[in-house]
Design a protein around this motif. Structure first.
Motif: not given
Length: 408
Positions: A132-155
């Motif tokens: 659980m801690l590691w998931r939070e670490v990864v989200r805190a550190r890299f979450g802002p760098q992940v940008n899932i677009t509408k086109s990504d979801i469509d594909r």
């Protein structure tokens, strides 16, 4: 030793592990045999982790595997401490219940079964805490760098037969073997390839590190329909710009990276595919036996049934026929190899420390299933988790490279 709930082996792979030593008077009396950034690991810790993984019927359950897992887990805990992350008891209890619930049992029953098989409940509790801690670490550190677009979801929501329909691609590949003890080195090589800019840079690294037959051409593969590739790779390839590469992709006993060189129109796809193929275990990679058998196949086999003659006298398990397998059910590393083979063609791939020859027997269209499509929110979550997983692998490798690890 009784095997505990094979279904939880999958859960073990989706929740990063920790296995801090149980808080007992006995364990406190043991001196550390390994320290990681000042955090100790005792022989008792290693014994407990090994037993725990064996009960889950997980892969990699040797004592060395248990020690390496604990080293990485200490690094995960260390990363959480750097940003003052904690998990309260209520959240921890929910996490334990969720983990046990994946096998449709309660946390209490799961803990009781562990105790019956010599595993202290604290091992399970700290295992869940660290995940659980590691998931939070990864989200805190890299979450802002992940940008899932509408086109990504469509594909991603396209039926398998529609992803990249009528598209052909020109790619380069690099597949780095990652047998036990070489996982970190393979990931380091893969990260260099992911960072390569341009075909020349990628090709030079592929020639140096890749174990696939295409290494002789700098990893270059001929034009192929995008639909020949395993479905999980199609969206990754389509998201690339020519001259850029994917993040490292974990395969069975290997790590792969793919670069898009060009994309173009192709013949309309026929729909979901099923493939018939054969796998032939040649022996240890680089061995005289493997080279001799590969040469024999190259000289004498043009059809799958001709492999039986070459394999005569070998164990029955050496040569396996896989008939009419849905493309989505084929292991990704084998699927990548089959993608650029024509019927009757072969390629030798390295899986861990073994050489395995793959021959394509047939590629046919299959009726499309009627499975209910997931929601857009579920797809977005899957794409985010996939992206975060790639970041997490690289970050953990960096933590280990920079760590002070002392074995006593």
């Amino acid at each position: 030793m009784t095997r505990l709930l094979p279904l939880l082996a999958l859960a073990l792979m989706t929740l990063v592990s920790i296995g801090l030593r149980p808080v007992t008077a006995q364990s406190r009396s043991f001196a550390p045999v390994v320290t990681v950034n000042g955090m100790g690991i005792t022989a008792y810790d290693i014994d407990q982790r090994q037993r725990f993984m064996q009960l889950l019927d997980a892969s990699g359950t040797s004592r060395k595997d248990a020690e390496e897992a604990l080293i990485q887990d200490r690094l995960r805990i260390w990363a959480a401490k750097q940003i003052d992350l904690t998990i309260d008891d209520a959240a921890l209890q929910r996490g334990m219940a969720e983990f046990a619930g994946r096998a449709n049992i309660s946390a209490e029953k799961f803990v009781a079964t562990l105790q019956q098989n010599g595993v202290d409940p604290a091992t399970f509790r700290e295992f869940v805490r660290a995940g659980m801690l590691w998931r939070e670490v990864v989200r805190a550190r890299f979450g802002p760098q992940v940008n899932i677009t509408k086109s990504d979801i469509d594909r991603a929501m396209m039926p398998e037969s529609q992803v990249g329909k009528g598209v052909r691609v020109l790619i380069s590949e690099a597949i780095m073997p990652a047998p036990p003890g070489r996982e970190d080195a393979a990931m380091s090589e893969a990260r260099q390839l992911s960072a390569a800019r341009g075909q020349a840079a990628f090709g030079a690294l592929a020639s140096q590190y890749s174990a696939s037959q295409s290494r002789a051409q700098g990893g270059r593969v001929d034009w192929m329909p995008l639909s020949n590739l395993p479905a999980p790779l199609r969206a990754k390839i389509l998201a690339l710009k020519p001259g850029t590469a994917t993040a490292p992709i974990q395969l069975q006993g290997a790590v792969a990276v793919f670069m898009l060189r060009a994309i173009g129109d192709g013949a309309p796809d026929r729909g979901p595919l099923s493939l018939s193929y054969m796998t032939f275990n040649l022996g240890p990679a680089g061995s005289e036996q493997a080279q001799r058998l590969a040469s024999k196949v190259a000289a004498n086999a043009r059809r799958c049934d001709e492999l039986y003659t070459i394999a005569k006298g070998m164990p029955a398990s050496a040569l396996v026929a896989h008939d009419n397998v849905a493309q989505s059910q084929i292991p990704t590393d084998i699927g990548v190899t089959l993608a650029h083979l024509d019927i009757g063609e072969t390629e030798v791939m390295q899986r861990g420390g073994a050489a395995q020859l793959v021959m394509l027997c047939d590629r046919t269209e299959t009726p499309q299933g009627d499975a209910t499509a997931p929601s857009r929110d579920a797809v977005r979550s899957q794409l985010e988790n996939s992206a975060l997983s790639s970041y997490a692998q690289g970050y953990l490798a960096d933590l280990e490279a920079d760590a002070i690890i002392v074995r006593k």
